[in-house]
Motif scaffolding. Structure first.
Motif, PDB file in Angstrom:
ATOM      1  N   ALA A 182       0.835  -1.204   0.000  1.00 11.31           N
ATOM      2  CA  ALA A 182       0.000   0.000   0.000  1.00 11.31           C
ATOM      3  C   ALA A 182       0.868   1.252   0.000  1.00 11.31           C
ATOM      4  O   ALA A 182       0.549   2.242  -0.675  1.00 11.31           O
ATOM      5  CB  ALA A 182      -0.927  -0.013   1.220  1.00 11.31           C
ATOM      6  N   LEU A 183       1.960   1.222   0.747  1.00  5.33           N
ATOM      7  CA  LEU A 183       2.881   2.366   0.774  1.00  5.33           C
ATOM      8  C   LEU A 183       3.463   2.617  -0.605  1.00  5.33           C
ATOM      9  O   LEU A 183       3.572   3.767  -1.047  1.00  5.33           O
ATOM     10  CB  LEU A 183       3.998   2.106   1.783  1.00  5.33           C
ATOM     11  N   LEU A 184       3.845   1.571  -1.303  1.00  9.42           N
ATOM     12  CA  LEU A 184       4.370   1.704  -2.661  1.00  9.42           C
ATOM     13  C   LEU A 184       3.346   2.379  -3.570  1.00  9.42           C
ATOM     14  O   LEU A 184       3.675   3.308  -4.316  1.00  9.42           O
ATOM     15  CB  LEU A 184       4.726   0.320  -3.218  1.00  9.42           C
ATOM     16  N   ALA A 185       2.109   1.926  -3.510  1.00 13.60           N
ATOM     17  CA  ALA A 185       1.070   2.482  -4.371  1.00 13.60           C
ATOM     18  C   ALA A 185       0.762   3.936  -4.022  1.00 13.60           C
ATOM     19  O   ALA A 185       0.687   4.801  -4.903  1.00 13.60           O
ATOM     20  CB  ALA A 185      -0.193   1.640  -4.262  1.00 13.60           C
ATOM     21  N   LEU A 186       0.592   4.234  -2.740  1.00 13.04           N
ATOM     22  CA  LEU A 186       0.201   5.579  -2.320  1.00 13.04           C
ATOM     23  C   LEU A 186       1.319   6.594  -2.511  1.00 13.04           C
ATOM     24  O   LEU A 186       1.075   7.728  -2.947  1.00 13.04           O
ATOM     25  CB  LEU A 186      -0.261   5.551  -0.861  1.00 13.04           C
ATOM     26  N   TYR A 187       2.543   6.186  -2.210  1.00 14.44           N
ATOM     27  CA  TYR A 187       3.650   7.130  -2.392  1.00 14.44           C
ATOM     28  C   TYR A 187       3.906   7.386  -3.868  1.00 14.44           C
ATOM     29  O   TYR A 187       4.224   8.511  -4.281  1.00 14.44           O
ATOM     30  CB  TYR A 187       4.920   6.613  -1.719  1.00 14.44           C
ATOM     31  N   GLY A 188       3.767   6.347  -4.672  1.00 16.16           N
ATOM     32  CA  GLY A 188       3.908   6.537  -6.107  1.00 16.16           C
ATOM     33  C   GLY A 188       2.868   7.491  -6.649  1.00 16.16           C
ATOM     34  O   GLY A 188       3.155   8.339  -7.505  1.00 16.16           O
ATOM     35  N   LEU A 189       1.643   7.373  -6.141  1.00 14.28           N
ATOM     36  CA  LEU A 189       0.578   8.295  -6.551  1.00 14.28           C
ATOM     37  C   LEU A 189       0.909   9.721  -6.122  1.00 14.28           C
ATOM     38  O   LEU A 189       0.700  10.673  -6.880  1.00 14.28           O
ATOM     39  CB  LEU A 189      -0.750   7.850  -5.940  1.00 14.28           C
ATOM     40  N   LEU A 190       1.429   9.873  -4.917  1.00 18.57           N
ATOM     41  CA  LEU A 190       1.797  11.200  -4.422  1.00 18.57           C
ATOM     42  C   LEU A 190       2.861  11.836  -5.308  1.00 18.57           C
ATOM     43  O   LEU A 190       2.770  13.026  -5.663  1.00 18.57           O
ATOM     44  CB  LEU A 190       2.320  11.094  -2.983  1.00 18.57           C
ATOM     45  N   VAL A 191       3.872  11.066  -5.686  1.00 19.63           N
ATOM     46  CA  VAL A 191       4.952  11.596  -6.524  1.00 19.63           C
ATOM     47  C   VAL A 191       4.423  12.090  -7.870  1.00 19.63           C
ATOM     48  O   VAL A 191       4.881  13.106  -8.399  1.00 19.63           O
ATOM     49  CB  VAL A 191       6.043  10.513  -6.731  1.00 19.63           C
TER      50      VAL A 191
END
Length: 203
Positions: free
Chosen positions: A74-83
């Protein structure tokens, strides 16, 4: 090797394999007539790695590992979205990144859904099945890999023109081959603990 050190190593390799798999699963590869997500060989390791951690730490640690893997993905997905939504320099061309990450984000969402369902079932079967270690690994992995594959392929590649049935069948075969080959890893973990007087009851 102490139980604690062995547990840390197994958990670290497991979480790393989960994240690398999500980052590479969108790239399809072809071997003969079969088509696979690029992560197939590494991701196949995670099923037996979970069983090995289960053998080291028991049910409570197995449950914690499932949550840890879910949180990492989930961190990978959410941080990627933030970037992707943060301001970028005017000279930076994000088209290639956006194309790759767009696929990856869909893959991660599909993976989270498949992961959340299949891993709990895998852990429950491994915990409650009264068979040998090999019997637990093969039975729990057969059920969980099949369910994981059907959910993941359907969500990640439906509507893309990918050969869904080919992808599903090929994945299940590869995952079970890898699970079978890695059964000695689970026995090695169990035997290492027994030699140290740290074997858990029932393993």
């Amino acid at each position: 090797m102490r139980k604690e050190n062995l547990l840390v190593i197994l958990v670290a390799v497991y979480v790393a394999a989960e994240l690398v798999s999500n980052a590479t699963a969108g790239r399809l590869v072809q071997m003969g007539a079969w088509v696979f997500p690029g992560a197939i060989f590494l991701y196949s390791l995670t099923f037996t790695l979970r069983d090995a951690v289960h053998t080291v730490g028991g049910w409570r640690v197995a449950k914690a590992l499932v949550w840890a893997g879910l949180a990492a993905n989930a961190l990978l997905a959410l941080y990627g979205l933030l970037v992707t939504v943060l301001p970028k320099p005017v000279w930076f061309n994000e088209s290639a990144y956006a194309q790759v990450f767009g696929t990856t984000f869909r893959v991660v969402v599909a993976s989270l859904t498949a992961y959340g369902i299949s891993t709990w079932l895998d852990a429950l079967i491994f915990e409650r099945l009264k068979r040998s270690i090999a019997g637990r690994v093969l039975t729990s992995n057969l059920v969980s890999t099949t369910l994981d594959t059907v959910i993941f392929i359907s969500l990640a590649f439906a509507g893309t023109g990918a050969p869904l049935l080919n992808l599903m069948l090929g994945q299940v075969i590869i995952k079970m081959l890898v699970s079978t080959v890695l059964i000695p890893l689970v026995y090695w973990v169990r035997n290492t603990l027994r030699a140290q007087g740290l074997a858990l009851e029932g393993y």
